[in-house]
Design a protein around this motif. Structure first.
Motif, PDB file in Angstrom:
ATOM      1  N   PHE A   1       5.530 -14.136   4.120  1.00  0.00           N
ATOM      2  CA  PHE A   1       4.475 -14.167   2.936  1.00  0.00           C
ATOM      3  C   PHE A   1       4.761 -14.360   1.765  1.00  0.00           C
ATOM      4  O   PHE A   1       4.034 -14.362   1.001  1.00  0.00           O
TER       5      PHE A   1
ATOM      6  N   ILE B   1      -6.787  -7.060  -3.925  1.00  0.00           N
ATOM      7  CA  ILE B   1      -5.475  -6.910  -3.718  1.00  0.00           C
ATOM      8  C   ILE B   1      -4.925  -5.974  -2.768  1.00  0.00           C
ATOM      9  O   ILE B   1      -4.315  -6.153  -1.756  1.00  0.00           O
TER      10      ILE B   1
ATOM     11  N   TYR C   1       4.180 -10.011  -1.529  1.00  0.00           N
ATOM     12  CA  TYR C   1       3.348  -8.920  -0.485  1.00  0.00           C
ATOM     13  C   TYR C   1       4.499  -7.940   0.080  1.00  0.00           C
ATOM     14  O   TYR C   1       4.062  -7.367   1.048  1.00  0.00           O
TER      15      TYR C   1
ATOM     16  N   ALA D   1       3.318  -4.538   1.154  1.00  0.00           N
ATOM     17  CA  ALA D   1       2.875  -4.141   2.250  1.00  0.00           C
ATOM     18  C   ALA D   1       3.544  -3.247   3.055  1.00  0.00           C
ATOM     19  O   ALA D   1       3.146  -2.721   4.404  1.00  0.00           O
TER      20      ALA D   1
ATOM     21  N   VAL E   1      -3.316  -6.253   0.925  1.00  0.00           N
ATOM     22  CA  VAL E   1      -2.105  -5.510   1.362  1.00  0.00           C
ATOM     23  C   VAL E   1      -2.327  -4.809   2.824  1.00  0.00           C
ATOM     24  O   VAL E   1      -1.384  -4.948   3.388  1.00  0.00           O
TER      25      VAL E   1
ATOM     26  N   LEU F   1      -2.665  -7.381   5.438  1.00  0.00           N
ATOM     27  CA  LEU F   1      -1.362  -7.774   5.954  1.00  0.00           C
ATOM     28  C   LEU F   1      -0.488  -6.711   6.804  1.00  0.00           C
ATOM     29  O   LEU F   1       0.008  -6.809   7.825  1.00  0.00           O
TER      30      LEU F   1
ATOM     31  N   ILE G   1       8.098  -9.417   6.235  1.00  0.00           N
ATOM     32  CA  ILE G   1       7.135  -9.956   5.343  1.00  0.00           C
ATOM     33  C   ILE G   1       7.401 -10.905   4.414  1.00  0.00           C
ATOM     34  O   ILE G   1       6.657 -11.726   4.004  1.00  0.00           O
ATOM     35  N   SER G   2       8.546 -10.324   3.581  1.00  0.00           N
ATOM     36  CA  SER G   2       8.967 -11.178   2.641  1.00  0.00           C
ATOM     37  C   SER G   2       9.288 -12.700   2.945  1.00  0.00           C
ATOM     38  O   SER G   2       9.067 -13.719   2.047  1.00  0.00           O
TER      39      SER G   2
END
Length: 319
Positions: free
Chosen positions: A155, A80, A159, A162, A84, A87, A151-152
């Motif tokens: 992805f 994980i 995530y 990140a 992260v 990304l 990012i939200s």
């Protein structure tokens, strides 16, 4: 693929790449018969070997510095954390790619000025360094406030973690951009030994920082290690630049550029906070950011019209 399936998730691809390069090199020697007919001077051959060793070492150190974080995460944390960080680095390396794309066409001119007019070279390098900083600061000023919603949106909210390493990687990427370009300058100035030594220090700091920070901080620790490594390398190579080429750094100008990028980031943060729609906030931010950044630079006289015209003239005169 066979090595990965056998359990060597990290070292497998590295060994496969190394073996493929060796096989390719051996095949090229036998396929290109003209290589056997070369009659090289021994001194010239020694210079080629020394240059090749230094360049190979510098390239290896640079790759190690960048990849130390992801390797450390693979061995010391969970998948994980690796995802992260990967990304975050996808967006975090934008300043490096964006800035290098702008400055690379000017590198032949730097070489020409160092060779033909060494007295004018420091002024030319100083001008390009300023515009490189301007270009490199735009992405951090844009993505520090917009990174998390971006990012939200792309992805998913899972995530969003990140965003923290992303902000640090943006700084690391900016420092890495300046470092890589100044490394090229040192190489053009026939001072590859000093530049390789500095790159080795960067790699050592990246490895040491990754081992120190990753167990407690995960992906954020890996990003922090890379930031410290590239920032230290940048300080060292700026010191070389001032001593070897007598380039006078313009800290007041650099401060104005940082201030303009910080003001842009603040405006973008306020904008996306006030706008409820995430899509409207991102699109509006992408429109507002360049207009505000350029306007702030000219209002604060971080860039003058004369300097911009001068740079465009240099670009048009590029061979």
């Amino acid at each position: 693929i066979m090595l990965v399936l056998s359990g060597k998730r990290v070292t497998g691809p590295l060994w496969a790449l190394a073996v493929s390069f060796v096989i390719f090199g051996i095949l090229m020697i036998f396929l290109d018969r003209s290589l056997f007919a070369l009659n090289l001077d021994r001194r010239f051959a020694q210079r080629i070997i020394r240059f090749g060793v230094l360049m190979t070492a510098a390239s290896s150190f640079n790759v190690i510095a960048v990849q130390a974080g992801i390797l450390g995460l693979a061995y010391l944390t969970t998948e994980i954390e690796v995802g992260v960080y990967k990304l975050a680095s996808t967006f975090g390396m934008i300043p490096l790619l964006f800035g290098e794309g702008i400055i690379m066409p000017f590198l032949p001119l730097i070489k020409k000025s160092l060779t033909e007019s060494p007295k004018e070279a420091p002024e030319f390098i100083r001008l390009l360094l300023r515009f490189l900083i301007v270009a490199g600061l735009f992405a951090p000023g844009l993505l520090i406030p917009l990174g998390k919603p971006l990012i939200s949106l792309v992805f998913g909210s899972a995530y969003e973690d990140a965003a923290s390493p992303l902000r640090i990687l943006l700084g690391a990427s900016f420092a890495g951009l300046l470092f890589s370009v100044l490394f090229s300058v040192s190489y053009m100035n026939n001072d590859l030994k000093a530049a390789t030594s500095i790159t080795g220090i960067v790699a050592a700091l990246s490895i040491g920082g990754s081992l120190a920070f990753i167990p407690a901080r995960g992906a954020t620790g890996a990003a922090l290690a890379l930031l410290i490594a590239f920032a230290t390398g940048l300080i060292l190579i700026l010191r070389w630049l001032c001593r070897s080429l007598q380039v006078r750094l313009e800290w007041r100008k650099y401060g104005l550029y940082i201030l303009s990028a910080a003001e842009m980031a603040t405006v973008l943060f306020l904008f996306i906070t006030l706008v409820r729609s995430r899509v409207v906030g991102l699109v509006g931010g992408l429109v507002i950011a360049p207009l505000f950044y350029v306007g702030a630079l000219f209002i604060q006289k971080g860039i003058t019209r004369f300097e911009l015209v001068r740079l465009l003239q240099i670009a048009k005169a590029r061979p």
